[in-house]
Write a protein that holds these residues in place. Structure first.
Motif, PDB file in Angstrom:
ATOM      1  N   VAL A 298       0.727  -1.229  -0.030  1.00 47.21           N
ATOM      2  CA  VAL A 298      -0.237   0.088  -0.076  1.00 47.21           C
ATOM      3  C   VAL A 298       0.893   1.253  -0.100  1.00 47.21           C
ATOM      4  CG1 VAL A 298      -1.700   1.341   1.232  1.00 47.21           C
ATOM      5  CG2 VAL A 298      -1.879  -1.227   1.119  1.00 47.21           C
TER       6      VAL A 298
ATOM      7  N   THR B  86       0.661   5.640  -0.061  1.00 44.95           N
ATOM      8  CA  THR B  86       0.007   6.698   0.226  1.00 44.95           C
ATOM      9  C   THR B  86       0.789   7.983   0.233  1.00 44.95           C
ATOM     10  OG1 THR B  86      -1.237   5.132   1.671  1.00 44.95           O
ATOM     11  CG2 THR B  86      -1.855   7.459   1.898  1.00 44.95           C
TER      12      THR B  86
ATOM     13  N   TYR C 107      -3.877  10.597  -1.679  1.00 43.05           N
ATOM     14  CA  TYR C 107      -4.238   9.347  -2.191  1.00 43.05           C
ATOM     15  C   TYR C 107      -3.481   8.012  -1.705  1.00 43.05           C
ATOM     16  CZ  TYR C 107      -4.973  12.743  -5.848  1.00 43.05           C
ATOM     17  OH  TYR C 107      -5.440  14.132  -6.475  1.00 43.05           O
ATOM     18  N   SER C 108      -4.197   6.984  -1.837  1.00 45.71           N
ATOM     19  CA  SER C 108      -3.619   5.651  -1.409  1.00 45.71           C
ATOM     20  C   SER C 108      -3.951   4.467  -2.639  1.00 45.71           C
ATOM     21  CB  SER C 108      -4.297   5.363   0.116  1.00 45.71           C
ATOM     22  OG  SER C 108      -3.590   4.267   0.519  1.00 45.71           O
TER      23      SER C 108
ATOM     24  N   TRP D 222      -3.229   0.252  -3.472  1.00 45.49           N
ATOM     25  CA  TRP D 222      -2.804  -1.104  -3.133  1.00 45.49           C
ATOM     26  C   TRP D 222      -2.613  -1.556  -4.444  1.00 45.49           C
ATOM     27  CZ3 TRP D 222      -5.115  -5.351  -5.225  1.00 45.49           C
ATOM     28  CH2 TRP D 222      -4.628  -6.627  -4.743  1.00 45.49           C
TER      29      TRP D 222
ATOM     30  N   ARG E 223      -2.292  11.575   6.312  1.00 46.63           N
ATOM     31  CA  ARG E 223      -1.866  10.545   5.322  1.00 46.63           C
ATOM     32  C   ARG E 223      -1.665   9.139   5.917  1.00 46.63           C
ATOM     33  NH1 ARG E 223       4.157  11.045   2.950  1.00 46.63           N
ATOM     34  NH2 ARG E 223       4.645  10.888   5.043  1.00 46.63           N
TER      35      ARG E 223
ATOM     36  N   HIS F   5      -3.244   5.641   5.421  1.00 46.74           N
ATOM     37  CA  HIS F   5      -2.359   4.324   4.891  1.00 46.74           C
ATOM     38  C   HIS F   5      -2.822   3.230   5.921  1.00 46.74           C
ATOM     39  CE1 HIS F   5       1.183   2.596   3.583  1.00 46.74           C
ATOM     40  NE2 HIS F   5       1.002   2.077   4.608  1.00 46.74           N
TER      41      HIS F   5
ATOM     42  N   HIS G 283      -6.271   1.950   4.857  1.00 49.15           N
ATOM     43  CA  HIS G 283      -6.298   1.127   3.431  1.00 49.15           C
ATOM     44  C   HIS G 283      -5.626  -0.241   3.672  1.00 49.15           C
ATOM     45  CE1 HIS G 283      -5.764   1.273  -0.933  1.00 49.15           C
ATOM     46  NE2 HIS G 283      -6.563   0.312  -0.643  1.00 49.15           N
TER      47      HIS G 283
END
Length: 270
Positions: free
Chosen positions: A107, A109, A141-142, A144, A171, A175, A178
């Motif tokens: 992931v 981020t 934005y993040s 995977w 952030r 992260h 997610h």
């Protein structure tokens, strides 16, 4: 990510949010909507999106499937539609992520300002003509990264123009969310067991190239076979997966019910 930058108050609210989501019924879309709405509330975002993109790379077609949306109705709708029709790369922040080397199973981020400076951001046609009229501006934005080439599950959050910028703590919370809760958003990665399909070597190679967005002519050149043979392999794949188009094939792969954020995406075994 520096965990010591997390705000404990936000983490506590996030834990409550996830617990609430687990109490909601599965399979009806309530969990993903509750989670995205909650993350927008915790991070002060006016709009958010959880999407699945199957050609996320420089020069890719940039199309995505919007799985969960929050705040994109009304005046903001044209900005979302423009992003879908023009491709993700029209957003300079997302384009910067596309240009990074993929890290399968990870992931990633990032804040908008880490990805692109103000001059490039505000000078981008998409931002100037579509995003700014909605009064949305700063973003985080993040992604995977799947092990299927070019496939990502993404989350994007946007704040209004009058709001302060997202910071390091924001952030890191996204992260954490997610990485630990991404499977609850309704976009599980494909797994061999879930698909229940075994492929011959040439079928597997054809599938891998299809998922990279290559056409029959490009696949034929890559594999050293005729376009007719590629077409036959493609039809065989459709039959094996019970679909009738490339779009449906990708959806079939990415819609299989893999469980857990720690598992890795895999194509069916040979």
């Amino acid at each position: 990510m520096a965990a010591d930058s997390l705000r404990s108050s936000q983490v506590r609210v996030l834990v409550r949010l996830v617990n609430e989501a687990h109490e909601l019924p599965e399979g009806q879309g309530e969990r993903p909507r509750h989670l995205l709405s909650g993350m927008c509330r915790i991070l002060g975002a006016e709009a958010g999106a959880c999407v699945l993109e199957c050609d996320f790379k420089p020069g890719g077609r940039g199309g995505f499937t919007a799985a969960v949306l929050e705040g994109w109705d009304g005046a903001a709708r044209p900005a979302l539609k423009a992003l879908q029709s023009m491709g993700s790369a029209c957003n300079p922040g997302i384009r910067s992520l596309m240009e990074r080397p993929p890290v399968p199973g990870a992931v990633v981020t990032a804040l908008r300002r880490e990805l692109v400076g103000d001059r490039a951001w505000y000078g981008a046609p998409y931002v100037e003509h579509y995003l700014r009229p909605t009064q949305l501006d700063d973003s985080v934005y993040s992604l995977w990264w799947s092990e299927v080439p070019g496939v990502v599950r993404g989350i994007g959050l946007y704040r209004g123009r009058s709001e302060c910028l997202f910071d390091e703590a924001d952030r890191e919370l996204l992260h954490l969310f997610h990485a630990e809760c991404g499977a609850l958003l309704g976009l599980p990665e494909p797994t061999e067991d879930a698909l229940g399909v075994r492929l011959a070597p040439r079928e597997r190679q054809t599938l891998e190239l299809l998922l990279q967005g290559l056409g029959d002519k490009q696949i034929a050149a890559r594999l050293g076979i005729s376009r007719f043979t590629v077409n036959q392999y493609t039809k065989t794949l459709y039959r094996r997966f019970g679909v009738q188009s490339r779009t449906a094939l990708i959806a079939r792969l990415l819609g299989s019910q893999g469980r857990g954020t720690g598992s890795r995406a895999r194509l069916p075994a040979s």
